[in-house]
Design an enzyme around this catalytic site. Structure first.
Site, short mmCIF file in Angstrom:
data_model
loop_
_atom_site.label_atom_id
_atom_site.label_comp_id
_atom_site.label_asym_id
_atom_site.label_seq_id
_atom_site.Cartn_x
_atom_site.Cartn_y
_atom_site.Cartn_z
CD GLU A 125 -3.05 -1.08 2.21
OE1 GLU A 125 -4.17 -1.55 1.98
OE2 GLU A 125 -2.73 -0.59 3.32
CD GLU B 109 -3.77 -6.00 2.62
OE1 GLU B 109 -4.62 -5.32 3.26
OE2 GLU B 109 -2.55 -5.81 2.71
#
Length: 466
Positions: free
Chosen positions: A174, A363
């Site tokens: 991320e 995810e």
């Protein structure tokens, strides 16, 4: 039955700092995660190898010692792959050493060998919300260009060591999170200026690109991708001002994908820098390095949000680290994350149209307070519903023509949450008897979702309900 492609990679996702524990075992050094015991949104608490103030992540779920049991459970579900990460500070305890820590390297050898026993393919993140704490204290984190070389040395070490065992890699988890929590992303305090944060981000983007080239050189048959926090935003209304504001809000995180997939800074970002007085030190070598683009795009997706040109009139929903304007058409989880399965299909199409590179959902999941029944079972139908509805939209995106490599839900087993360092917010198919005080038995127990996901994998998605 509507089925997923036979090559689709089914699995789950973990992160070293959220499952391993053993935070100073076998020569491991302190990481940024270790000094943030209350999670990403908590304060930095100075620790050292003598001042061993208790932290739940010090134990986590003790994956460091229990990985054979956990990997066997993943295999029982039928996992084709497992996404996890290497703790950088297990390999280079301070980050700037010349020689790696052999005990750390040997640990991951054992983990990958255990996965190979069951035919589970590792998907490995090089830096998942942690870096050696010494690199922050001594160099000021990614604000110092020296970290590019340190990261490249670390990557070269693990690529060389695991070249026969790992063929799928991710660089930074991320990577766009640095805009919201710079300590976690680039090792800078929240008080840092935009110029300082974007300079550190630039160094990280260059490091990522260099490591992509390195991976191709050392492991030619491997593929290496980036990893974005998929922060899809909708216009709150159809007012043109809201549409433009939404475009600009989405560009703030798509910028990272643009650089890593296209090899240069987009014009909209250069304008943003000009208008905000941000001047980056970018060398000609940096520009050449950035041309080493990723092989695929991986991303997380949990929720969507709304944007308006006049945010002062609207309440913002707290969703993990992000503050988003509430969408009146969507329900929310008990943590305030708005549930939007259709948004995943929208995002998959957006990313595919933008980059024309394979996509990997690494995810996606629902955090909830799971309560065991009197017989010990965990009836997590709410999680099953969430995952089912999102996977139906993944299948629809495949029908749309989107090239999707696989799906690794977060997390495969209960773990310590990144945002607040708590374990009461559970994601896994496997319940772990652990509490906030770290005094649980650590017993593993299959939830109802365990058996559901096993069937989904066995039927290649054919058992999903519309």
């Amino acid at each position: 039955m509507k089925q997923f492609p036979t090559h689709f990679l089914w699995g789950g996702a973990l992160a070293a700092n959220q499952v391993e524990g053993a935070y100073l075992t076998d020569g491991k050094g302190l990481s940024t995660s270790d000094v943030m015991p209350q999670g990403i949104i908590g304060p930095v608490i100075e620790r050292d190898t003598v001042n061993k103030t208790a932290c739940l992540k010090d134990i986590a779920i003790d994956f460091y010692h229990r990985y054979p049991e956990d990997i066997a459970l993943f295999a029982e579900m039928g996992f084709k792959c497992l996404r996890t990460s290497i703790a950088w500070s297990r390999i280079f305890p301070h980050g700037d050493e010349t020689q790696p820590n052999e005990a750390g390297l040997a640990f991951y050898d054992s983990v990958f060998d255990e996965m190979a026993k069951y035919g589970i393919q590792p998907v490995i993140t090089l830096s998942h919300y942690e870096m050696p704490w010494t690199l922050v204290k001594k160099y000021g984190g990614w604000g110092d260009r020296k970290l590019i070389d340190f990261f490249e040395h670390y990557a070269r070490t693990v690529f060389t060591r695991y070249q026969e065992k790992v063929k799928l890699w991710l660089t930074f988890n991320e990577i766009n999170m640095s805009l919201h929590e710079p300590m976690t992303g680039v090792g800078l305090p929240k008080s840092s200026s935009q110029s300082e944060i974007y300079q550190a981000i630039h160094h990280q983007l260059v490091a990522s690109a260099r490591v992509v080239k390195l991976c191709h050189e050392i492991i030619p048959e491997a593929r290496i991708g980036n990893m974005l926090l998929g922060g899809l935003m909708y216009p709150l209304t159809c007012k043109p001002e809201d549409v433009l504001a939404t475009l600009q809000q989405n560009q703030k995180w798509l910028f990272f994908g643009d650089v890593q997939s296209r090899g240069n800074y987009p014009g909209y970002m250069l304008r943003y820098f000009r208008e905000n007085g941000i001047e980056l030190a970018i060398t000609e070598q940096d520009r050449q390095d950035l041309k080493n683009t990723v092989d695929f795009i991986s991303f997380s997706y949990y929720m969507s949000g709304c944007t308006t040109a006049d945010e002062s009139e609207y309440l913002k929903q707290q969703g993990n680290i992000l503050h988003m304007i509430t969408n009146p058409h969507l329900p929310s989880s008990e943590w305030g994350w708005q549930i939007d399965p259709l948004g995943l299909r929208t995002l998959l199409n957006l990313l595919w149209d933008r980059y024309q590179k394979p996509l990997f959902i690494v995810e996606n999941g629902l955090g909830a307070k799971d309560t065991p029944e009197a017989d010990g079972s965990i009836q997590d139908d709410y999680r099953i519903q969430y995952l089912n509805d999102h996977l139906v939209q993944v299948r629809e995106a495949i029908e749309d023509g989107v090239d999707i490599m696989g799906y690794t839900s977060w997390g495969a087993i209960d773990l310590v949450s990144a945002s607040k360092g708590e374990i009461s917010k559970r994601y896994g198919y496997i319940y772990v008897d652990q509490n906030e005080q770290g005094t649980g038995s650590l017993e593993r127990r299959r939830k109802k979702s365990f058996h559901w996901y096993k069937q989904v994998i066995e039927t290649q998605g054919g058992s999903l309900s519309e």
